[in-house]
Write an enzyme that holds these catalytic residues in place. Structure first.
Site, PDB file in Angstrom:
ATOM      1  N   CYS A  10      -2.657   7.858 -10.551  1.00 17.15           N
ATOM      2  CA  CYS A  10      -3.216   7.271  -9.328  1.00 17.15           C
ATOM      3  C   CYS A  10      -4.433   6.432  -9.691  1.00 17.15           C
ATOM      4  O   CYS A  10      -5.250   6.870 -10.503  1.00 17.15           O
ATOM      5  CB  CYS A  10      -3.622   8.399  -8.377  1.00 17.15           C
ATOM      6  SG  CYS A  10      -4.349   7.832  -6.837  1.00 17.15           S
ATOM      7  N   LEU A  11      -4.545   5.267  -9.086  1.00 15.66           N
ATOM      8  CA  LEU A  11      -5.680   4.388  -9.381  1.00 15.66           C
ATOM      9  C   LEU A  11      -7.020   5.012  -8.975  1.00 15.66           C
ATOM     10  O   LEU A  11      -8.051   4.635  -9.507  1.00 15.66           O
ATOM     11  CB  LEU A  11      -5.501   3.021  -8.693  1.00 15.66           C
ATOM     12  CG  LEU A  11      -4.332   2.167  -9.192  1.00 15.66           C
ATOM     13  CD1 LEU A  11      -4.232   0.885  -8.370  1.00 15.66           C
ATOM     14  CD2 LEU A  11      -4.474   1.843 -10.672  1.00 15.66           C
ATOM     15  N   HIS A  47      -1.312   9.842   0.538  1.00 20.70           N
ATOM     16  CA  HIS A  47      -2.684   9.314   0.678  1.00 20.70           C
ATOM     17  C   HIS A  47      -3.087   9.180   2.147  1.00 20.70           C
ATOM     18  O   HIS A  47      -4.258   9.354   2.490  1.00 20.70           O
ATOM     19  CB  HIS A  47      -2.800   7.935   0.029  1.00 20.70           C
ATOM     20  CG  HIS A  47      -3.140   7.953  -1.433  1.00 20.70           C
ATOM     21  ND1 HIS A  47      -4.298   8.511  -1.920  1.00 20.70           N
ATOM     22  CD2 HIS A  47      -2.483   7.455  -2.509  1.00 20.70           C
ATOM     23  CE1 HIS A  47      -4.332   8.353  -3.247  1.00 20.70           C
ATOM     24  NE2 HIS A  47      -3.246   7.728  -3.629  1.00 20.70           N
ATOM     25  N   GLY A  86       1.210   1.080  -6.784  1.00 13.92           N
ATOM     26  CA  GLY A  86       1.038   1.310  -5.352  1.00 13.92           C
ATOM     27  C   GLY A  86      -0.433   1.482  -5.025  1.00 13.92           C
ATOM     28  O   GLY A  86      -1.229   1.855  -5.892  1.00 13.92           O
ATOM     29  N   HIS A 100       4.130   9.190  -2.924  1.00 15.60           N
ATOM     30  CA  HIS A 100       2.749   9.274  -3.417  1.00 15.60           C
ATOM     31  C   HIS A 100       1.792   8.586  -2.435  1.00 15.60           C
ATOM     32  O   HIS A 100       0.772   9.154  -2.044  1.00 15.60           O
ATOM     33  CB  HIS A 100       2.660   8.624  -4.811  1.00 15.60           C
ATOM     34  CG  HIS A 100       1.273   8.549  -5.370  1.00 15.60           C
ATOM     35  ND1 HIS A 100       0.848   9.328  -6.413  1.00 15.60           N
ATOM     36  CD2 HIS A 100       0.200   7.792  -5.016  1.00 15.60           C
ATOM     37  CE1 HIS A 100      -0.429   9.059  -6.674  1.00 15.60           C
ATOM     38  NE2 HIS A 100      -0.840   8.119  -5.842  1.00 15.60           N
ATOM     39  N   GLU A 101       2.155   7.369  -2.031  1.00 17.99           N
ATOM     40  CA  GLU A 101       1.272   6.618  -1.115  1.00 17.99           C
ATOM     41  C   GLU A 101       1.240   7.259   0.270  1.00 17.99           C
ATOM     42  O   GLU A 101       0.195   7.292   0.924  1.00 17.99           O
ATOM     43  CB  GLU A 101       1.724   5.151  -1.021  1.00 17.99           C
ATOM     44  CG  GLU A 101       1.704   4.386  -2.339  1.00 17.99           C
ATOM     45  CD  GLU A 101       0.395   4.484  -3.105  1.00 17.99           C
ATOM     46  OE1 GLU A 101      -0.675   4.590  -2.470  1.00 17.99           O
ATOM     47  OE2 GLU A 101       0.439   4.491  -4.348  1.00 17.99           O
ATOM     48  N   GLN A 131      -7.671   3.877  -0.262  1.00 17.15           N
ATOM     49  CA  GLN A 131      -8.193   3.713  -1.621  1.00 17.15           C
ATOM     50  C   GLN A 131      -9.147   2.529  -1.749  1.00 17.15           C
ATOM     51  O   GLN A 131      -9.828   2.399  -2.765  1.00 17.15           O
ATOM     52  CB  GLN A 131      -7.049   3.559  -2.624  1.00 17.15           C
ATOM     53  CG  GLN A 131      -6.209   4.828  -2.763  1.00 17.15           C
ATOM     54  CD  GLN A 131      -5.112   4.644  -3.771  1.00 17.15           C
ATOM     55  OE1 GLN A 131      -4.031   4.188  -3.440  1.00 17.15           O
ATOM     56  NE2 GLN A 131      -5.380   4.958  -5.026  1.00 17.15           N
TER      57      GLN A 131
HETATM   58 CO    CO Z   1      -2.647   7.193  -5.526  1.00 16.15          CO
END
Ligand code: CO
Length: 151
Positions: A88-89, A135, A45, A131-132, A50
């Site tokens: 998380c990226l 953000h 995701g 999770h997203e 991000q």
């Molecule tokens: Co993330």
């Protein structure tokens, strides 16, 4: 086209993203770039913030192809997700355990501005959505995680 992923510590990740108002070519380009960036980084995701864009947009792929969410709303949730581990990226050096719902009922717009009033997501998809979704409001998984480990 791949974009640069913003890392933890950059204040942009703590900002509140704004709703999309125009469903135009610029939005489509953003969504395509986000998918490219997510796949290249081997993620499940990615939110627009991000890649430094403060719009309420994210993409998810938990193994069933790309899902795009524009101006999503989490309407209802239930259960406890069996998947605890989360990463998380934007926080590439850590992972931890976060409790998420097993099922979520969501509404959102697609890339063309069509409103999807209710869709149910379960399991990994529900976890990724939550999770997203965090953000979009400047929340990172490390704010909620227990047993945070450095990779
Ligand atoms: Co993330």
């Amino acid at each position: 086209m791949e974009r640069r992923i913003v890392r933890e510590g950059d204040p942009v990740l703590r900002k509140i993203s704004k709703p999309v108002t125009e469903f135009n070519a610029r939005l489509h380009e953003l969504l395509e770039d986000m998918a490219d960036t997510m796949y290249k980084a081997d993620g499940a995701g990615l939110s627009a913030v991000q890649v430094g864009v403060l719009k309420r947009v994210f993409v998810i792929d938990v193994g069933n192809g790309i899902m795009e969410f524009v101006n999503p709303i989490l309407k209802k949730s239930s259960g406890v997700n069996k998947i605890k581990e989360e990463g998380c990226l934007s926080v590439p050096d850590k992972y931890g355990f976060v409790e998420r719902p097993e099922h979520v009922w969501v509404s959102y717009y697609d890339r063309n501005g069509n409103f999807i009033e209710e869709q149910k997501l379960s399991g990994y998809a529900a976890k990724a959505f939550c999770h997203e979704y965090d953000h979009l409001d400047g929340i990172l998984f490390i704010d909620k995680a227990t047993k945070i480990k450095k990779i």
